[in-house]
Design an enzyme around this catalytic site. Structure first.
Site, PDB file in Angstrom:
ATOM      1  N   SER A   1      30.270  36.179   2.859  1.00  0.00           N
ATOM      2  CA  SER A   1      29.947  37.463   2.221  1.00  0.00           C
ATOM      3  C   SER A   1      28.707  38.041   2.897  1.00  0.00           C
ATOM      4  O   SER A   1      27.849  37.295   3.389  1.00  0.00           O
ATOM      5  CB  SER A   1      29.672  37.263   0.729  1.00  0.00           C
TER       6      SER A   1
ATOM      7  N   TYR B   1      25.631  33.153  -6.178  1.00  0.00           N
ATOM      8  CA  TYR B   1      26.743  33.579  -5.329  1.00  0.00           C
ATOM      9  C   TYR B   1      26.288  33.687  -3.877  1.00  0.00           C
ATOM     10  O   TYR B   1      26.937  33.153  -2.961  1.00  0.00           O
ATOM     11  CB  TYR B   1      27.293  34.913  -5.829  1.00  0.00           C
TER      12      TYR B   1
END
Length: 250
Positions: free
Chosen positions: A142, A156
């Site tokens: 990501s 995350y």
């Protein structure tokens, strides 16, 4: 560059995984698709075979946090298709809360799914590739992996940074071999994981975002920030901006 005919995708029942399955099916690839929701996988398989009758689509239930099952499913897919040419480690989780606010279980679940379960998938994939002496491992990280992020994104981002480092280490170990490793850093792409991102500026549709992902995968680039515009310059900025600025982006 060899054509990777047989492609395994985890987390394939929805979002980016489902769209990648559709895009690769349109390219005539045979697919091994796994996820927890078998009803959605079965429906996807029917749609893909109807649209592309010349391909093979094998589906299996898989919770990637069941690590032993990961190895079983990957081997079963290899048996189904004869070999695995590419494995896309896509399954992930986006929940999280600020550290120290009483939500350890949510953060733990994200860390386990995005890193430990990804490790199991990488282990299972590379075992197959080592036996075959060929293959392409794709790990979906990501853009949040570029820096430590604040608030709900902290765990995350850390898990995605960890999995990016894992992929780079695997790539280093396999340099000079026929086994290739690609790390993808998606920006804001609309999907079921990205409720927050869907409302954010710069968000692109699932179709557009996944087209960029598939192009980078097919090119077998070592790393790719996708879509390249505007995420390549944003990635540079994230790495160099003061932390007080980055902290406002979480």
């Amino acid at each position: 560059m060899p054509i990777r005919k047989n492609i395994l995708i985890t987390g394939a029942s929805s979002g980016l995984g489902e769209r990648m399955a559709r895009d690769f099916a349109a390219r005539g690839r045979d697919l091994a698709l796994c996820a927890r929701r078998t009803d959605r996988l079965d429906q996807l398989r029917k749609e893909l075979l109807a649209a592309h009758p010349g391909i093979t689509v094998s589906v299996r239930a898989l919770d990637v946090n069941d690590h032993g099952r990961v190895f079983e499913v990957f081997q079963s897919f290899r048996d189904d298709l004869g070999r695995l040419d590419r494995v896309i480690v896509n399954a992930g989780l986006g929940k999280g809360q600020p550290i120290g606010t009483g939500h350890f279980e949510a953060n733990l679940q994200t860390a386990q799914t995005n890193f430990v379960a990804a490790l199991a998938q990488c282990e299972a994939a590379v075992e197959v590739f080592r036996r075959q002496q060929a293959g392409h491992l794709v790990v979906v990280s990501s853009m949040s992996a570029m820096r430590g992020m604040a608030r709900n994104v902290t765990t995350y981002a850390a898990s995605k940074a960890g999995v990016a480092a894992l992929a780079e280490g695997i790539r280093a170990d396999l340099l000079g071999t026929p086994i290739k490793v690609t790390t993808l850093y998606p920006g804001y792409i609309a999907s079921e994981l990205s409720d927050r991102a869907e409302k954010a500026p710069l968000t692109v549709s699932t179709a557009k975002g996944v087209r960029a992902m598939v192009r980078a995968i097919e090119a077998e680039r070592a790393e790719a920030q996708v879509p390249s515009w505007p995420w390549v310059p944003i990635g540079f900025a994230l790495r160099h901006l003061p932390l007080r600025v980055v902290a406002k982006m979480g």
